[in-house]
Design a protein around this motif. Structure first.
Motif, PDB file in Angstrom:
ATOM      1  N   VAL A  37      -3.893 -23.113 -69.481  1.00 13.54           N
ATOM      2  CA  VAL A  37      -5.272 -22.783 -69.858  1.00 13.54           C
ATOM      3  C   VAL A  37      -5.937 -22.049 -68.700  1.00 13.54           C
ATOM      4  N   GLU A  38      -6.464 -20.865 -68.977  1.00 13.66           N
ATOM      5  CA  GLU A  38      -7.142 -20.050 -67.953  1.00 13.66           C
ATOM      6  C   GLU A  38      -8.531 -19.695 -68.477  1.00 13.66           C
ATOM      7  N   ARG A  39      -9.545 -19.887 -67.664  1.00  6.72           N
ATOM      8  CA  ARG A  39     -10.901 -19.672 -68.188  1.00  6.72           C
ATOM      9  C   ARG A  39     -11.276 -18.193 -68.303  1.00  6.72           C
ATOM     10  N   GLY A  45      -8.310 -14.712 -60.614  1.00  6.68           N
ATOM     11  CA  GLY A  45      -8.808 -15.462 -59.456  1.00  6.68           C
ATOM     12  C   GLY A  45      -8.359 -14.802 -58.152  1.00  6.68           C
ATOM     13  N   SER A  46      -7.865 -15.609 -57.223  1.00  6.01           N
ATOM     14  CA  SER A  46      -7.487 -15.071 -55.906  1.00  6.01           C
ATOM     15  C   SER A  46      -6.242 -14.191 -55.967  1.00  6.01           C
ATOM     16  N   THR A  47      -5.350 -14.475 -56.935  1.00  2.00           N
ATOM     17  CA  THR A  47      -4.046 -13.809 -56.878  1.00  2.00           C
ATOM     18  C   THR A  47      -4.174 -12.293 -56.905  1.00  2.00           C
ATOM     19  N   ALA A  48      -5.022 -11.768 -57.818  1.00  2.00           N
ATOM     20  CA  ALA A  48      -5.120 -10.311 -57.904  1.00  2.00           C
ATOM     21  C   ALA A  48      -5.858  -9.720 -56.711  1.00  2.00           C
ATOM     22  N   ALA A  50      -5.153 -10.654 -53.577  1.00  2.00           N
ATOM     23  CA  ALA A  50      -4.302 -10.839 -52.394  1.00  2.00           C
ATOM     24  C   ALA A  50      -3.787  -9.507 -51.874  1.00  2.00           C
ATOM     25  N   ALA A  51      -3.382  -9.527 -50.605  1.00  2.00           N
ATOM     26  CA  ALA A  51      -2.788  -8.332 -50.006  1.00  2.00           C
ATOM     27  C   ALA A  51      -1.326  -8.178 -50.425  1.00  2.00           C
ATOM     28  N   GLY A  52      -0.780  -9.191 -51.064  1.00  2.00           N
ATOM     29  CA  GLY A  52       0.590  -9.098 -51.579  1.00  2.00           C
ATOM     30  C   GLY A  52       1.664  -9.347 -50.539  1.00  2.00           C
ATOM     31  N   GLY A  53       1.279  -9.816 -49.348  1.00  2.00           N
ATOM     32  CA  GLY A  53       2.268 -10.057 -48.305  1.00  2.00           C
ATOM     33  C   GLY A  53       3.183 -11.226 -48.652  1.00  2.00           C
ATOM     34  N   VAL A  54       4.479 -11.031 -48.413  1.00  2.00           N
ATOM     35  CA  VAL A  54       5.458 -12.109 -48.673  1.00  2.00           C
ATOM     36  C   VAL A  54       6.305 -12.272 -47.413  1.00  2.00           C
ATOM     37  N   GLU A 176     -12.208 -22.417 -70.638  1.00  2.00           N
ATOM     38  CA  GLU A 176     -12.476 -23.201 -69.429  1.00  2.00           C
ATOM     39  C   GLU A 176     -12.222 -24.688 -69.665  1.00  2.00           C
ATOM     40  N   VAL A 177     -11.582 -25.319 -68.712  1.00  2.00           N
ATOM     41  CA  VAL A 177     -11.424 -26.779 -68.765  1.00  2.00           C
ATOM     42  C   VAL A 177     -12.712 -27.398 -68.227  1.00  2.00           C
ATOM     43  N   THR A 178     -13.281 -28.330 -68.986  1.00  2.00           N
ATOM     44  CA  THR A 178     -14.548 -28.944 -68.565  1.00  2.00           C
ATOM     45  C   THR A 178     -14.398 -30.437 -68.267  1.00  2.00           C
ATOM     46  N   TYR A 311     -10.077 -17.192 -50.219  1.00  2.00           N
ATOM     47  CA  TYR A 311      -9.029 -18.065 -49.702  1.00  2.00           C
ATOM     48  C   TYR A 311      -9.382 -19.469 -50.202  1.00  2.00           C
ATOM     49  N   GLU A 312      -8.378 -20.301 -50.405  1.00  2.00           N
ATOM     50  CA  GLU A 312      -8.620 -21.695 -50.818  1.00  2.00           C
ATOM     51  C   GLU A 312      -8.156 -22.567 -49.653  1.00  2.00           C
ATOM     52  N   ILE A 313      -9.148 -22.968 -48.839  1.00  2.00           N
ATOM     53  CA  ILE A 313      -8.853 -23.529 -47.518  1.00  2.00           C
ATOM     54  C   ILE A 313      -8.811 -25.061 -47.554  1.00  2.00           C
ATOM     55  N   PHE A 341       0.139 -16.670 -52.461  1.00  2.22           N
ATOM     56  CA  PHE A 341       0.868 -15.739 -53.313  1.00  2.22           C
ATOM     57  C   PHE A 341       2.360 -15.804 -53.000  1.00  2.22           C
ATOM     58  N   LEU A 342       2.654 -15.796 -51.702  1.00  2.00           N
ATOM     59  CA  LEU A 342       4.071 -15.714 -51.319  1.00  2.00           C
ATOM     60  C   LEU A 342       4.835 -16.991 -51.622  1.00  2.00           C
ATOM     61  N   GLN A 343       4.120 -18.108 -51.866  1.00  2.00           N
ATOM     62  CA  GLN A 343       4.823 -19.367 -52.157  1.00  2.00           C
ATOM     63  C   GLN A 343       4.954 -19.625 -53.652  1.00  2.00           C
TER      64      GLN A 343
HETATM   65  C1  LIG Z   1      -8.237 -10.965 -49.539  1.00  2.00           C
HETATM   66  C2  LIG Z   1      -7.086 -11.905 -49.764  1.00  2.00           C
HETATM   67  C3  LIG Z   1      -5.821 -11.561 -49.272  1.00  2.00           C
HETATM   68  C4  LIG Z   1      -4.745 -12.420 -49.477  1.00  2.00           C
HETATM   69  N1  LIG Z   1      -3.505 -12.024 -49.057  1.00  2.00           N
HETATM   70  C5  LIG Z   1      -2.440 -12.820 -49.278  1.00  2.00           C
HETATM   71  C6  LIG Z   1      -1.134 -12.392 -48.916  1.00  2.00           C
HETATM   72  O1  LIG Z   1      -0.947 -11.291 -48.391  1.00  2.00           O
HETATM   73  N2  LIG Z   1      -0.087 -13.235 -49.158  1.00  2.00           N
HETATM   74  C7  LIG Z   1      -0.276 -14.465 -49.720  1.00  2.00           C
HETATM   75  O2  LIG Z   1       0.701 -15.186 -49.892  1.00  2.00           O
HETATM   76  N3  LIG Z   1      -1.489 -14.879 -50.115  1.00  2.00           N
HETATM   77  C8  LIG Z   1      -2.576 -14.084 -49.901  1.00  2.00           C
HETATM   78  N4  LIG Z   1      -3.818 -14.496 -50.294  1.00  2.00           N
HETATM   79  C9  LIG Z   1      -3.974 -15.855 -50.840  1.00  2.00           C
HETATM   80  C10 LIG Z   1      -3.550 -15.886 -52.290  1.00  2.00           C
HETATM   81  O3  LIG Z   1      -4.283 -14.916 -53.002  1.00  2.00           O
HETATM   82  C11 LIG Z   1      -3.784 -17.276 -52.872  1.00  2.00           C
HETATM   83  O4  LIG Z   1      -3.295 -18.273 -52.011  1.00  2.00           O
HETATM   84  C12 LIG Z   1      -3.056 -17.408 -54.209  1.00  2.00           C
HETATM   85  O5  LIG Z   1      -3.324 -16.289 -55.016  1.00  2.00           O
HETATM   86  C13 LIG Z   1      -3.468 -18.686 -54.918  1.00  2.00           C
HETATM   87  O6  LIG Z   1      -2.952 -18.637 -56.225  1.00  2.00           O
HETATM   88  P1  LIG Z   1      -3.426 -19.696 -57.292  1.00  2.00           P
HETATM   89  O7  LIG Z   1      -2.675 -19.419 -58.532  1.00  2.00           O
HETATM   90  O8  LIG Z   1      -3.355 -21.048 -56.696  1.00  2.00           O
HETATM   91  O9  LIG Z   1      -4.995 -19.405 -57.470  1.00  2.00           O
HETATM   92  P2  LIG Z   1      -5.782 -18.282 -58.353  1.00  2.00           P
HETATM   93  O10 LIG Z   1      -5.056 -16.992 -58.402  1.00  2.00           O
HETATM   94  O11 LIG Z   1      -7.161 -18.279 -57.821  1.00  2.00           O
HETATM   95  O12 LIG Z   1      -5.720 -18.914 -59.785  1.00  2.00           O
HETATM   96  C14 LIG Z   1      -6.515 -20.030 -60.134  1.00  2.00           C
HETATM   97  C15 LIG Z   1      -7.029 -19.792 -61.532  1.00  2.00           C
HETATM   98  O13 LIG Z   1      -7.635 -20.980 -62.016  1.00  2.00           O
HETATM   99  C16 LIG Z   1      -8.656 -20.616 -62.920  1.00  2.00           C
HETATM  100  N5  LIG Z   1      -9.548 -21.747 -63.078  1.00  2.00           N
HETATM  101  C17 LIG Z   1     -10.319 -22.346 -62.144  1.00  2.00           C
HETATM  102  N6  LIG Z   1     -11.008 -23.364 -62.676  1.00  2.00           N
HETATM  103  C18 LIG Z   1     -10.676 -23.412 -64.001  1.00  2.00           C
HETATM  104  C19 LIG Z   1     -11.083 -24.240 -65.098  1.00  2.00           C
HETATM  105  N7  LIG Z   1     -11.983 -25.224 -64.928  1.00  2.00           N
HETATM  106  N8  LIG Z   1     -10.537 -24.013 -66.313  1.00  2.00           N
HETATM  107  C20 LIG Z   1      -9.627 -23.020 -66.487  1.00  2.00           C
HETATM  108  N9  LIG Z   1      -9.226 -22.194 -65.490  1.00  2.00           N
HETATM  109  C21 LIG Z   1      -9.746 -22.390 -64.261  1.00  2.00           C
HETATM  110  C22 LIG Z   1      -9.319 -19.430 -62.213  1.00  2.00           C
HETATM  111  O14 LIG Z   1     -10.034 -18.622 -63.107  1.00  2.00           O
HETATM  112  C23 LIG Z   1      -8.104 -18.710 -61.607  1.00  2.00           C
HETATM  113  O15 LIG Z   1      -7.642 -17.651 -62.412  1.00  2.00           O
HETATM  114  C24 LIG Z   1      -4.924 -13.659 -50.148  1.00  2.00           C
HETATM  115  C25 LIG Z   1      -6.180 -13.983 -50.658  1.00  2.00           C
HETATM  116  C26 LIG Z   1      -7.242 -13.112 -50.474  1.00  2.00           C
HETATM  117  C27 LIG Z   1      -8.591 -13.481 -51.027  1.00  2.00           C
END
Ligand SMILES: Cc1cc2nc3c(=O)[nH]c(=O)nc-3n(C[C@H](O)[C@H](O)[C@H](O)COP(=O)(O)OP(=O)(O)OC[C@H]3O[C@@H](n4cnc5c(N)ncnc54)[C@H](O)[C@@H]3O)c2cc1C
Length: 384
Positions: A37-39, A45-48, A50-54, A176-178, A311-313, A341-343
């Motif tokens: 489920v994606e809202r 979210g963050s994935t698109a 990212a800089a795409g580094g692996v 969206e999950v609520t 970033y998700e810190i 992204f790389l993991q």
């Molecule tokens: C500028 C930048 C550069 C980066 N460069 C790199 C890089 O070079 N290499 C690397 O490995 N990483 C990089 N990262 C980090 C990387 O982008 C993230 O660590 C990674 O994309 C996280 O993936 P994810 O699937 O956990 O999160 P996301 O891609 O954020 O996916 C989470 C999804 O959950 C959805 N969501 C949230 N809450 C709800 C809800 N309640 N109901 C339904 N859906 C929900 C969101 O809409 C989102 O689509 C970078 C990040 C940024 C911002």
């Protein structure tokens, strides 16, 4: 509005690299009725952003192993899914300007080599041969790993999503999950804006928004959002096609090729935690200072665009991966602190194994969210 499936074996929350990889790995393993489920849109979210580094060049043994395993999966990705992810294995080059950095990277390279990663220390002259845009003034050494590189994050998400669907998973966007319903310690359903999905198992892959999703099941996931920005440049004539992902570790300035130009990023120490993803120019003076010191020719190159993402810190800048101790079947993979992204490929495999009750290829127990309460943080220092 289409309703969601009435029941699921597993509900994966989040359609970024983690959620789609996990859904794909579960469905490929034959788990029936996997629902993601994606809202918003997939990869929104963050994935698109990212800089795409692996890479597998990390300081933490677990991150080296997760990175190396993922590099193998990225290399097989097109063959396995039919999706071209634009993988360029041009290497990662870390530029080191202080004795402390050199010492830390020497230790990192020793550990990486012991785990089969072909990284090596090198000198400033070779660093400049690899990345001719840099100046070597004040540079003491560099670390290079030829197997690292970069690829296209959205392509990976869509590849995993398509493969997950082919293996029977259902992907519901704009949903969206609520809430998460429980009876005692057992999960009974996921509540969404488009209906309720009866299930006993949830995987939280909600990236920077994971703390709120965890709270729905009374699970504390200490994840904070932090904006990071990227700039892209006009075409630069004569860029070497094999230019590595180049990182000036002291300033955190990094760049790699993006089409005929460059993608450039850097951390901003003034950024406060928050969910804002609009762009601003407050980081630019610091970016130019770093360029002047390490890659002055970039000062003559025009910026043509850019974007911001989150970033998700976590408190120790390392991931939260595991299964909640006190809620029955709440799994999570989040808090990747800039290296998620790389993991994606390796974590998809690990979460599949946690779900199936199998031993993952690496013991990720040290990454469980409870480590902070137990005063057992797991710091990663090789951060960009
Ligand atoms: C500028 C930048 C550069 C980066 N460069 C790199 C890089 O070079 N290499 C690397 O490995 N990483 C990089 N990262 C980090 C990387 O982008 C993230 O660590 C990674 O994309 C996280 O993936 P994810 O699937 O956990 O999160 P996301 O891609 O954020 O996916 C989470 C999804 O959950 C959805 N969501 C949230 N809450 C709800 C809800 N309640 N109901 C339904 N859906 C929900 C969101 O809409 C989102 O689509 C970078 C990040 C940024 C911002």
């Amino acid at each position: 509005m289409t309703a969601v499936p009435a029941r699921a074996e597993v509900v994966v929350i989040g359609g970024g690299v983690m959620g789609t990889s996990i859904a794909c790995h579960l469905a490929r393993a034959g788990v029936p009725d996997v629902v993601l489920v994606e809202r918003d849109e997939l990869a929104s979210g963050s994935t698109a952003r990212a800089a795409g580094g692996v890479r597998a060049q990390f300081s933490d043994e677990l991150n080296i192993q997760l990175g190396a395993r993922s590099l193998e999966a990225f290399a097989r990705f097109e063959e396995e899914t039919g999706h071209d992810i634009g993988l360029q294995r041009v290497g990662y080059l870390f530029l080191l300007s202080t004795p402390g950095e050199v010492e830390a990277f020497e230790a990192g390279v020793r550990l990486q080599n012991a785990l089969g990663v072909p990284s090596r220390m090198t000198d400033p002259a070779e660093a400049r041969r690899l990345a001719p845009l840099i100046t070597t003034d004040g540079l003491l050494a560099a670390a290079f790993s030829p197997d690292d590189g970069h690829c296209t994050p959205e392509a990976v998400v869509h590849g995993y999503a398509a493969a997950a669907r082919r293996h029977g998973a259902t992907i519901v966007r704009h949903c969206e999950v609520t809430g998460i319903d429980r009876r005692g310690d057992d999960i009974t359903a996921v509540v969404t804006r488009r209906g309720r999905i009866a299930t006993s198992t949830v995987v939280c892959a909600a990236g920077a928004w994971s703390r709120a999703v965890g709270a729905m099941a009374a699970v504390d996931l200490p994840v904070q959002p932090l904006r990071r920005q990227i700039a892209v440049t006009e075409p630069i004539p004569g860029l070497p096609p094999d230019l590595p992902m180049t990182i000036d570790f002291t300033s955190s300035l990094y760049f790699h090729t993006e089409g005929p130009g460059l993608l450039v990023g850097m951390s901003d120490p003034d950024e406060e935690p928050g969910f804002a993803t609009d762009t601003h120019d407050r980081w630019i003076p610091r970016l130019y200072e770093a360029m002047e010191r390490r890659a002055p020719t970039l000062l003559d190159v025009r910026r043509t665009g850019g974007w911001a993402g989150l970033y998700e810190i976590t408190p120790d800048h390392n991931a939260l991966i595991g299964e909640a101790a006190h809620v029955s079947r709440f799994l999570y993979a989040t808090g990747f602190s800039g290296h998620g992204f790389l993991q994606g490929p390796a974590v998809g495999e690990v979460v599949r194994d946690l779900y199936l009750g199998q031993d993952p290829f690496v013991d990720i127990a040290p990454l469980r969210a409870e480590r902070f309460a137990a005063d057992a943080p797991r710091p990663e220092v090789n951060l960009v």
